[in-house]
Design a protein around this motif. Structure first.
Motif, PDB file in Angstrom:
ATOM      1  N   LEU A  75      43.391   7.143  70.164  1.00  0.00           N
ATOM      2  CA  LEU A  75      42.691   8.173  70.979  1.00  0.00           C
ATOM      3  C   LEU A  75      43.548   8.622  72.160  1.00  0.00           C
ATOM      4  CD1 LEU A  75      38.995   6.837  70.971  1.00  0.00           C
ATOM      5  CD2 LEU A  75      39.917   8.819  69.754  1.00  0.00           C
ATOM      6  N   GLN A  76      44.174   7.622  72.768  1.00  0.00           N
ATOM      7  CA  GLN A  76      45.014   7.940  73.940  1.00  0.00           C
ATOM      8  C   GLN A  76      46.181   8.853  73.541  1.00  0.00           C
ATOM      9  OE1 GLN A  76      46.987   4.629  76.026  1.00  0.00           O
ATOM     10  NE2 GLN A  76      46.015   5.485  77.893  1.00  0.00           N
ATOM     11  N   THR A  77      46.809   8.527  72.427  1.00  0.00           N
ATOM     12  CA  THR A  77      47.953   9.324  71.967  1.00  0.00           C
ATOM     13  C   THR A  77      47.507  10.772  71.701  1.00  0.00           C
ATOM     14  OG1 THR A  77      48.757   7.332  70.891  1.00  0.00           O
ATOM     15  CG2 THR A  77      49.809   9.422  70.266  1.00  0.00           C
ATOM     16  N   ILE A  78      46.407  10.898  70.976  1.00  0.00           N
ATOM     17  CA  ILE A  78      45.938  12.244  70.626  1.00  0.00           C
ATOM     18  C   ILE A  78      45.532  13.011  71.907  1.00  0.00           C
ATOM     19  CG2 ILE A  78      44.173  13.555  69.355  1.00  0.00           C
ATOM     20  CD1 ILE A  78      44.168  11.155  67.341  1.00  0.00           C
ATOM     21  N   GLN A  79      44.857  12.293  72.807  1.00  0.00           N
ATOM     22  CA  GLN A  79      44.426  12.940  74.081  1.00  0.00           C
ATOM     23  C   GLN A  79      45.628  13.505  74.828  1.00  0.00           C
ATOM     24  OE1 GLN A  79      44.684  10.870  77.410  1.00  0.00           O
ATOM     25  NE2 GLN A  79      44.355  12.882  78.409  1.00  0.00           N
ATOM     26  N   ARG A  80      46.697  12.730  74.873  1.00  0.00           N
ATOM     27  CA  ARG A  80      47.897  13.185  75.599  1.00  0.00           C
ATOM     28  C   ARG A  80      48.542  14.363  74.885  1.00  0.00           C
ATOM     29  NH1 ARG A  80      50.061   7.211  77.277  1.00  0.00           N
ATOM     30  NH2 ARG A  80      48.681   6.975  79.077  1.00  0.00           N
TER      31      ARG A  80
ATOM     32  N   LEU B 149      39.014  11.502  75.158  1.00  0.00           N
ATOM     33  CA  LEU B 149      38.534  11.408  73.776  1.00  0.00           C
ATOM     34  C   LEU B 149      37.859  10.067  73.677  1.00  0.00           C
ATOM     35  CD1 LEU B 149      41.511  12.688  71.575  1.00  0.00           C
ATOM     36  CD2 LEU B 149      39.200  13.630  71.617  1.00  0.00           C
ATOM     37  N   TYR B 150      36.644   9.993  73.116  1.00  0.00           N
ATOM     38  CA  TYR B 150      35.997   8.676  73.019  1.00  0.00           C
ATOM     39  C   TYR B 150      35.038   8.624  71.829  1.00  0.00           C
ATOM     40  CZ  TYR B 150      32.682  11.284  75.934  1.00  0.00           C
ATOM     41  OH  TYR B 150      31.851  12.234  76.428  1.00  0.00           O
ATOM     42  N   LEU B 151      34.820   7.414  71.349  1.00  0.00           N
ATOM     43  CA  LEU B 151      34.017   7.187  70.139  1.00  0.00           C
ATOM     44  C   LEU B 151      32.801   6.338  70.510  1.00  0.00           C
ATOM     45  CD1 LEU B 151      33.884   7.426  66.959  1.00  0.00           C
ATOM     46  CD2 LEU B 151      34.971   5.165  66.918  1.00  0.00           C
ATOM     47  N   MET B 152      31.629   6.812  70.061  1.00  0.00           N
ATOM     48  CA  MET B 152      30.397   6.070  70.335  1.00  0.00           C
ATOM     49  C   MET B 152      29.770   5.630  69.017  1.00  0.00           C
ATOM     50  SD  MET B 152      29.153   8.875  73.000  1.00  0.00           S
ATOM     51  CE  MET B 152      30.243   9.999  72.247  1.00  0.00           C
ATOM     52  N   ASP B 153      29.040   4.542  69.085  1.00  0.00           N
ATOM     53  CA  ASP B 153      28.325   4.120  67.871  1.00  0.00           C
ATOM     54  C   ASP B 153      26.984   4.837  67.825  1.00  0.00           C
ATOM     55  OD1 ASP B 153      26.628   2.922  69.662  1.00  0.00           O
ATOM     56  OD2 ASP B 153      27.267   0.864  69.192  1.00  0.00           O
ATOM     57  N   THR B 154      26.153   4.545  66.902  1.00  0.00           N
ATOM     58  CA  THR B 154      24.900   5.285  66.723  1.00  0.00           C
ATOM     59  C   THR B 154      23.944   5.085  67.887  1.00  0.00           C
ATOM     60  OG1 THR B 154      24.191   3.394  65.379  1.00  0.00           O
ATOM     61  CG2 THR B 154      24.897   5.375  64.193  1.00  0.00           C
ATOM     62  N   ARG B 155      24.156   4.034  68.673  1.00  0.00           N
ATOM     63  CA  ARG B 155      23.268   3.818  69.832  1.00  0.00           C
ATOM     64  C   ARG B 155      23.767   4.549  71.086  1.00  0.00           C
ATOM     65  NH1 ARG B 155      24.017  -2.237  70.170  1.00  0.00           N
ATOM     66  NH2 ARG B 155      25.995  -1.553  69.276  1.00  0.00           N
ATOM     67  N   GLY B 156      24.982   5.113  70.949  1.00  0.00           N
ATOM     68  CA  GLY B 156      25.534   5.839  72.099  1.00  0.00           C
ATOM     69  C   GLY B 156      26.497   4.981  72.891  1.00  0.00           C
ATOM     70  N   LEU B 157      26.726   3.783  72.471  1.00  0.00           N
ATOM     71  CA  LEU B 157      27.638   2.887  73.177  1.00  0.00           C
ATOM     72  C   LEU B 157      29.071   3.248  72.834  1.00  0.00           C
ATOM     73  CD1 LEU B 157      27.624   0.240  74.954  1.00  0.00           C
ATOM     74  CD2 LEU B 157      28.110  -0.943  72.778  1.00  0.00           C
ATOM     75  N   THR B 158      29.906   3.352  73.839  1.00  0.00           N
ATOM     76  CA  THR B 158      31.291   3.757  73.642  1.00  0.00           C
ATOM     77  C   THR B 158      32.103   2.558  73.166  1.00  0.00           C
ATOM     78  OG1 THR B 158      31.014   5.333  75.428  1.00  0.00           O
ATOM     79  CG2 THR B 158      33.261   4.904  74.718  1.00  0.00           C
ATOM     80  N   LEU B 159      32.701   2.740  71.975  1.00  0.00           N
ATOM     81  CA  LEU B 159      33.487   1.645  71.400  1.00  0.00           C
ATOM     82  C   LEU B 159      34.946   1.750  71.832  1.00  0.00           C
ATOM     83  CD1 LEU B 159      31.994   1.655  67.751  1.00  0.00           C
ATOM     84  CD2 LEU B 159      31.343   0.210  69.686  1.00  0.00           C
ATOM     85  N   GLY B 160      35.440   2.963  71.847  1.00  0.00           N
ATOM     86  CA  GLY B 160      36.836   3.152  72.236  1.00  0.00           C
ATOM     87  C   GLY B 160      37.006   4.491  72.939  1.00  0.00           C
ATOM     88  N   ALA B 161      37.998   4.542  73.843  1.00  0.00           N
ATOM     89  CA  ALA B 161      38.208   5.796  74.584  1.00  0.00           C
ATOM     90  C   ALA B 161      39.669   5.935  74.957  1.00  0.00           C
ATOM     91  CB  ALA B 161      37.345   5.813  75.840  1.00  0.00           C
ATOM     92  N   SER B 162      40.099   7.220  75.128  1.00  0.00           N
ATOM     93  CA  SER B 162      41.512   7.446  75.482  1.00  0.00           C
ATOM     94  C   SER B 162      41.819   6.880  76.872  1.00  0.00           C
ATOM     95  CB  SER B 162      41.818   8.939  75.451  1.00  0.00           C
ATOM     96  OG  SER B 162      40.938   9.631  76.321  1.00  0.00           O
ATOM     97  N   ASN B 163      40.811   6.746  77.711  1.00  0.00           N
ATOM     98  CA  ASN B 163      41.035   6.223  79.069  1.00  0.00           C
ATOM     99  C   ASN B 163      40.630   4.746  79.165  1.00  0.00           C
ATOM    100  OD1 ASN B 163      38.292   6.480  78.844  1.00  0.00           O
ATOM    101  ND2 ASN B 163      38.089   8.108  80.397  1.00  0.00           N
TER     102      ASN B 163
END
Ligand code: ADP
Length: 595
Positions: free
Chosen positions: A90-95, A102-116
């Motif tokens: 995510l970080q690479t793509i964001q840059r 850029l960040y990824l959330m699961d179905t509950r809305g919890l962020t699993l991974g993020a560019s920051n």
């Protein structure tokens, strides 16, 4: 007139003020509409840029959803290695894509991974289930949203897409991938613009503007439902959205993006006012020019009118003057004619007077001669009788041989005849019609006159005294002057007859430029009823045969003929006083000047 003028002036000033105000209004209106037109064009140029920024990353989340790292992470959210890989990807793509995050959330809305993931305010572990974009995406639709980041506090445009288990649409949704785009750069472009530019959401809340004080404020009042939504979505987290103070004013607007946003431009009010002021000043200058020209024109016209009026007045005055001159000339010639007529008449009268006067003088003389005849006869008789007696006695003396006595008598005879000669000489002078003008010694005249009346005075036991202070010489006829004096002396002698004191005094004196012979007596004076008629011819109070009433009338005429005056009045101490006043030579008047 003055009131009228000041009213007119007030009206003119009011009209000018209205015109200037109108020019101002027109100027501002025009400037505003110009600026609005310009703004409209500006917005049309700006909107595609913004549109481009918003659309550019529209597909990025969808494409990322296919990424195996994402699906792996959603499948094994507890595997640190997989999550670490996700973060790095995510970080690479964001840059690369130069997006905010850029960040990824699961179905509950919890962020699993993020560019920051490696930053203090990173999104990892955060739950964004309340965000509309999550809710949309978890239902399988693209979610779009603008808001302030809950962790970073930085605003951004969020685009979210669902992530499907097998990587393609249609299967079960395992998570949501979101991209955050910053619009700060876009906003920075506006900073140099003089016009207020803003971007408002569909509720009318300003979230981007080159006027910081307008940011996070609403253009209108917000209803309760909107307020609740804003609170729930934490769209403008930490900002108390309140309406802008006062009316929004003229602006142009253009819809932009998929969220019902409005791009707005407000013309710079200062510029508008400047333009209005320029118009007003222009109008004022124009009016001032017009006023000055009108005034100059008016002044010129007035001067012209004044000139015309003054010329007309001058002409009028000229005409009047001419008219008056003509009138006056007519009057004068009329007067002149009258005067000439009068003068002719006067000359006639004066001629008549002269003749009458001369005749009267002559008549007076004759009358006096008659009057004096007795006296003169007496005067001549006396020496004549004496001569005869002396002659008789002389003969006797000669016969006796007394030569000396005879010679004495002859001397007496000589004296007596000399006296007779003197009397006759006076009478001779008196009788002639004298008109000779000569220098006359008044004292001599007085003495000659009194000499003639000496015996008369003696006979009537009256005293005659003569007093002459200085020699007085006048111009005139000696005989006539003596005639006057004899008249006055004789009247005085008549007046003192029977009075207790019988004295007549003759005084010669000078008064101013006149020589005065003053004859005063100790008689009864002039009775009041006589005084007004004193100088009238044939007025007398004496018994008939004794007075003709011509004496004073003739005397007065004679004195007047010599430019003198004969006056009479009673003396305070009693008796009458007659003044013969004759001008001394060298004074203004001369014999014969008067008629
Ligand atoms: P006449 O002597 O013939 O009367 P005059 O003209 O000389 O005429 O005088 C007019 C009158 O004026 C006299 O009759 C007399 O009444 C008055 N009168 C003149 N002289 C004197 C005088 N010295 N005193 C008083 N009365 C006078």
């Amino acid at each position: 007139m003055r009131l009228h003028k000041s009213l007119l002036l007030t009206l003119a000033v009011a009209a000018a003020a209205v015109l200037v105000a109108a020019a101002f209004a027109f100027g501002t209106h025009r400037a505003r509409s110009d600026l609005l037109d310009q703004g409209q064009r500006q917005l049309q140029l700006m909107a595609p840029d913004l549109q481009f920024v918003l659309e550019r990353f529209e597909t990025l989340p969808f494409v990322l959803g296919q990424q195996p790292d994402l699906t792996a992470a959603l499948a094994h959210p507890d595997d640190p290695a997989i999550i670490a890989r996700l973060n790095r990807t995510l970080q690479t793509i964001q840059r690369q894509a130069r997006v905010g995050a850029l960040y990824l959330m699961d179905t509950r809305g919890l962020t699993l991974g993020a560019s920051n993931w490696d930053q203090p305010l990173g999104f990892v572990g955060q739950n964004f289930s309340y965000r509309p974009y999550f809710r949309e995406a978890i239902r399988g639709r693209a979610g779009r949203f603008y808001g302030i980041g809950t962790s970073t506090g930085e605003p951004g445009y969020f685009i979210a897409q669902p992530v499907f288990r097998d990587g393609s649409a249609g299967g079960p949704i395992t998570g949501v991938i979101a991209v955050k785009i910053s619009l700060a750069e876009f906003e920075a472009h506006w900073r140099n613009s003089e016009e207020a530019i803003l971007l408002a959401d569909r509720h009318g809340v300003v979230f981007l503007s080159n006027r910081p004080e307008w940011k996070y404020r609403s253009l209108g009042k917000l209803d309760d439902a909107t307020r609740t939504t804003l609170a729930q979505t934490q769209q403008y987290r930490g900002k108390d959205v309140t309406p802008l103070d006062g009316p929004v004013g003229a602006h142009v607007t253009l819809p932009v993006g998929r969220l019902g946003w409005q791009l707005m431009l407000f013309p710079n009010e200062a510029r508008v006012l400047r333009a209005g002021a320029a118009w007003a000043v222009g109008a004022a200058l124009l009016l001032a020019c017009a006023a000055v020209s009108a005034w100059a024109l008016h002044q010129r016209r007035r001067r012209f009118e004044e000139r015309v009026a003054s010329r007309a007045a001058l002409r009028q005055a000229e005409l009047e003057l001419e008219h008056r001159i003509a009138e006056r000339t007519e009057q004068l010639s009329e007067t002149n004619r009258h005067l000439e007529q009068k003068y002719a008449k006067l000359q006639e009268t004066s001629q008549l007077l002269r003749t009458t006067q001369n005749e009267l003088v002559q008549a007076g003389k004759l009358a006096m001669l008659g009057q004096m005849a007795a006296g003169v006869t007496h005067e001549l008789n006396q020496p004549l009788a004496a001569i005869r007696a002396f002659a008789d006695n002389a003969r006797t003396f000669l016969q006796r041989g007394q030569v000396e006595q005879a010679a004495n008598n002859l001397t007496h005879i000589g004296d007596a005849s000399a006296r007779m000669g003197a009397i006759i000489a006076q009478l001779k002078g008196f009788a002639r019609k004298g008109e000779t003008v000569d220098s006359v010694d008044l004292e001599r005249s007085v003495r000659a006159s009194s000499f003639l009346l000496e015996s008369e005075f003696r006979r009537r036991d009256a005293v005659l005294d003569i007093e002459a202070a200085a020699p007085l010489v006048v111009t005139g006829d000696a005989v006539r002057i003596e005639q006057v004096l004899i008249n006055l002396l004789r009247n005085a002698l008549d007046a003192v007859e029977g009075a207790p004191v019988r004295r007549v005094s003759v005084r010669l004196l000078r008064e101013g430029d006149d020589a005065v012979v003053r004859i005063a007596d100790t008689g009864a004076g002039i009775p009041a009823d006589v005084a007004p008629h004193l100088f009238e011819p044939f007025f007398t109070t004496k018994p008939s045969g004794q007075g003709l009433g011509l004496g004073l009338a003739i005397s007065s005429s004679i004195v007047q003929a010599m430019n003198g005056r004969l006056t009479a009045h009673n003396r305070p101490e009693g008796g009458a006083q007659f003044d013969v006043r004759l001008p001394l030579p060298g004074t203004a008047q001369h014999l014969g000047d008067t008629i």
